[in-house]
Design a protein around this motif. Structure first.
Motif, short mmCIF file in Angstrom:
data_model
loop_
_atom_site.label_atom_id
_atom_site.label_comp_id
_atom_site.label_asym_id
_atom_site.label_seq_id
_atom_site.Cartn_x
_atom_site.Cartn_y
_atom_site.Cartn_z
N PRO A 1 -36.78 -45.01 43.84
CA PRO A 1 -36.10 -45.95 44.67
C PRO A 1 -34.57 -45.50 44.65
CG PRO A 1 -36.62 -46.59 42.58
CD PRO A 1 -37.45 -45.63 42.69
N PRO A 2 -33.59 -46.24 45.09
CA PRO A 2 -31.92 -45.79 45.00
C PRO A 2 -31.53 -45.91 43.77
CG PRO A 2 -32.47 -47.14 47.04
CD PRO A 2 -33.97 -47.30 46.16
N SER A 3 -32.15 -46.71 42.82
CA SER A 3 -31.47 -46.83 41.61
C SER A 3 -31.84 -45.60 40.54
CB SER A 3 -32.03 -48.32 40.96
OG SER A 3 -33.42 -48.21 40.97
N ALA A 4 -32.90 -44.79 41.01
CA ALA A 4 -33.11 -43.64 40.40
C ALA A 4 -32.10 -42.57 40.21
CB ALA A 4 -34.52 -43.10 40.58
N PHE A 5 -31.30 -42.65 41.02
CA PHE A 5 -30.34 -41.64 41.38
C PHE A 5 -28.73 -41.90 40.69
CE2 PHE A 5 -33.46 -41.39 44.72
CZ PHE A 5 -33.63 -40.05 44.65
N THR A 6 -28.04 -41.03 40.43
CA THR A 6 -26.96 -41.02 39.70
C THR A 6 -25.89 -41.60 40.62
OG1 THR A 6 -27.21 -39.03 38.52
CG2 THR A 6 -25.11 -39.72 38.77
N LEU A 7 -25.26 -42.53 40.34
CA LEU A 7 -23.92 -43.18 41.15
C LEU A 7 -22.64 -42.58 40.11
CD1 LEU A 7 -25.17 -46.81 41.43
CD2 LEU A 7 -25.32 -45.01 42.98
N PRO A 8 -21.88 -41.83 41.08
CA PRO A 8 -20.62 -41.21 40.55
C PRO A 8 -19.78 -42.38 39.78
CG PRO A 8 -21.14 -40.41 42.79
CD PRO A 8 -21.94 -41.50 42.58
N TYR A 9 -19.61 -43.70 40.51
CA TYR A 9 -18.85 -44.86 39.92
C TYR A 9 -19.52 -45.20 38.45
CZ TYR A 9 -17.28 -49.56 39.19
OH TYR A 9 -16.94 -50.64 38.50
N ASN A 10 -20.65 -45.06 38.40
CA ASN A 10 -21.13 -45.58 37.09
C ASN A 10 -20.84 -44.41 36.06
OD1 ASN A 10 -22.06 -48.10 38.19
ND2 ASN A 10 -24.26 -47.26 38.35
N ASN B 1 -25.71 -39.24 44.48
CA ASN B 1 -26.65 -38.20 44.59
C ASN B 1 -27.98 -38.75 44.92
OD1 ASN B 1 -27.65 -35.74 44.32
ND2 ASN B 1 -28.02 -36.14 42.24
N VAL B 2 -28.17 -39.24 46.39
CA VAL B 2 -29.30 -39.49 46.93
C VAL B 2 -29.54 -38.66 48.09
CG1 VAL B 2 -30.41 -41.50 48.07
CG2 VAL B 2 -28.65 -42.04 46.34
N SER C 1 -30.04 -52.68 57.58
CA SER C 1 -29.48 -51.68 57.33
C SER C 1 -29.86 -51.00 55.79
CB SER C 1 -28.09 -51.53 57.57
OG SER C 1 -27.44 -50.15 57.35
N ARG C 2 -29.41 -51.87 54.87
CA ARG C 2 -29.72 -51.44 53.37
C ARG C 2 -31.24 -51.46 52.94
NH1 ARG C 2 -25.70 -53.00 49.68
NH2 ARG C 2 -27.29 -52.29 48.10
N LEU C 3 -31.87 -52.47 53.57
CA LEU C 3 -33.35 -52.36 53.76
C LEU C 3 -34.21 -51.04 54.08
CD1 LEU C 3 -35.33 -54.34 52.21
CD2 LEU C 3 -35.96 -54.76 54.46
N LYS C 4 -33.47 -50.87 55.24
CA LYS C 4 -34.14 -49.45 55.97
C LYS C 4 -33.74 -48.27 55.15
CE LYS C 4 -33.51 -46.71 60.13
NZ LYS C 4 -32.69 -45.62 59.85
N ARG C 5 -32.51 -48.25 54.34
CA ARG C 5 -32.04 -47.07 53.80
C ARG C 5 -32.86 -46.70 52.40
NH1 ARG C 5 -31.34 -42.08 53.21
NH2 ARG C 5 -29.69 -41.41 51.96
N SER C 6 -33.13 -48.16 51.94
CA SER C 6 -33.92 -48.09 50.50
C SER C 6 -35.43 -47.51 50.81
CB SER C 6 -34.08 -49.60 50.09
OG SER C 6 -34.91 -49.51 49.01
N LEU C 7 -35.87 -47.79 52.10
CA LEU C 7 -37.42 -47.37 52.39
C LEU C 7 -37.53 -45.87 52.49
CD1 LEU C 7 -40.30 -48.22 52.38
CD2 LEU C 7 -40.12 -48.90 54.75
#
Length: 432
Positions: A214-223, A150-151, A199-205
């Motif tokens: 940051p990306p870690s603040a959003f819900t991951l369906p897998y988790n 959910n990003v 690519s991942r670095l750019k997406r994080s920013l």
């Protein structure tokens, strides 16, 4: 031909089990009612060289299915040998999807794969075909099965601004400085990214600039799906909710003893280099079109990155290479490939939805079990003879500590002479 590894199990639709004894305590209706309204999708994964291609082809023929590639390199046109694409005859016999859809200069994300693979799945199901996903890109498959995180999506303006912000670092190879910029902006986990994963670095920013988080603040369906389950807790597994997933997944992870797998990987690396029209030629083409090692998804791929770095050194040396330099490159290629397979095994040990199947068992028995599971709406009991315990792949450290590559193709200097001749003819100053 054998396959992969082994996993204990009785399945309850989207839940994997720790033991058949635990599963047998549940009434058969537990697995059937939740699944009857969902379309079945087969997912075949496993480490590099485990036999995913052969198994998926056989299943497609048996089940009137089509294959959706879940390989992050087979997407690219012109990258055939290094990605071990299915042969033209195999692709003619069984329709394949998400192969040869991009130019090598383009990037492709897990979100792109989710969109394209889900669309392909729905098209196949609407035509009464069995979707069979085959590949070893763990993040692609995780998003495909559980859903996208959910990003927030970035606007064109934010994406463009971030690209400009990182462009100078990327062009000058200043990876560490770029990582610190993103870490200081709000994502310290950027320091954990693999080197040159721009690519991942750019997406994080982009996420930070779009949302302030940051990306870690959003819900991951897998988790969210797995947070209440424990691989050793049959009660928790029994209470997972299959209704949360969109399809009735039949997920197989092919695995085999690591030493055996490593031998197979080492030989495959040699075979990719034995024909100079193979991986080396493809890597040379990537350099010719202006790409550099590690620049994007295609040039970060195992094999291509090492080959591009080797050929760049050859070009800088006027198109020459010594046997020693070639063997150093071969060792790097083999080591990177083995390490990648190890990371795949580690990743999929945490994916509870997969049954681990011993790839060294007879091929027909493995295929027949999957076909029976596809046609049956009841409990899916994996025969003990096909199981491979996930933990068994951890208990091979003694053998792995003494593991040494034993080349079958390139045994001595003379065996690589044709490769060095090709380098002299094709990688001279005119190529710079």
């Amino acid at each position: 031909m054998h396959y992969g590894c082994r996993r204990p199990a009785v399945w309850k639709r989207t839940c994997s089990w720790s033991s058949s004894a635990a599963a047998s305590s549940l009434p058969p209706t537990t697995t059937t009612a939740a699944n009857n309204n969902k379309k079945k999708v087969i997912v075949i994964s496993g480490p590099t060289g485990a036999g995913k291609t052969r198994l998926s082809l056989d299943l497609a023929k048996r089940l009137s299915g089509e294959i959706i590639s879940a390989d992050s390199v087979q997407l690219y046109r012109g990258l055939d040998v290094g990605s071990a694409k299915p042969s033209p005859s195999d692709r003619s016999a069984v329709p394949h999807h998400l192969i040869d859809i991009l130019h090598a200069s383009h990037d492709y994300s897990a979100g792109d794969f989710f969109r394209d693979a889900r669309a392909a799945t729905d098209r196949l199901l609407s035509r009464g075909r069995a979707p069979i996903l085959a590949g070893g890109t763990g993040l692609y498959l995780r998003w495909y099965i559980y859903g996208k995180p959910n990003v927030p999506q970035s606007s064109i303006h934010v994406a463009s601004a971030v690209w400009s912000e990182l462009a100078g670092f990327r062009e000058n190879g200043r990876w560490e400085e770029a990582v610190e910029l993103v870490a200081n902006a709000g994502d310290p986990k950027a320091r954990e990214l693999s080197v040159n994963n721009w690519s991942r670095l750019k997406r994080s920013l982009e996420i930070i600039r779009s949302s302030g988080s940051p990306p870690s603040a959003f819900t991951l369906p897998y988790n969210a799906y797995n947070q209440t389950t424990d691989d050793e807790d049959a009660h928790a597994i029994a209470n997972c909710q299959p209704k949360e997933l969109d399809y009735d997944f039949i997920c197989i992870f092919l695995a085999c003893p690591r030493v055996e797998l490593y031998r197979s990987i080492d030989l495959r690396c040699e075979e990719m280099l034995a024909d100079t029209g193979g991986l080396l030629s493809e890597a040379s083409w990537l350099l010719d079109i202006g790409l550099s090692p590690g620049m994007n998804s295609a040039t970060c791929a195992i094999g291509y990155r090492q080959a591009m770095e080797y050929l760049l050194r050859c070009r800088n040396n006027g198109g020459s290479s010594s046997p020693q330099e070639f063997f150093e490159f071969l060792i790097k290629f083999q080591t990177a490939s083995r390490n990648f397979s190890k990371r795949q095994m580690t990743w999929f040990r945490n994916e509870r939805i997969y049954q681990w199947v011993d790839a060294s068992q007879p091929f027909d028995e493995i295929a027949r079990f999957i076909c029976d599971a596809y046609h049956d709406s009841g409990p899916r009991l994996l025969p003990e003879s096909l199981e491979m315990k996930r933990e068994s792949c951890r208990h091979e450290s003694r053998d792995l500590k003494t593991y040494r590559s034993e080349n079958k193709v390139f045994r001595g200097d003379d065996d690589c002479s044709h490769v060095l001749d090709w380098i002299r003819r094709t990688q001279g100053k005119s190529q710079l």
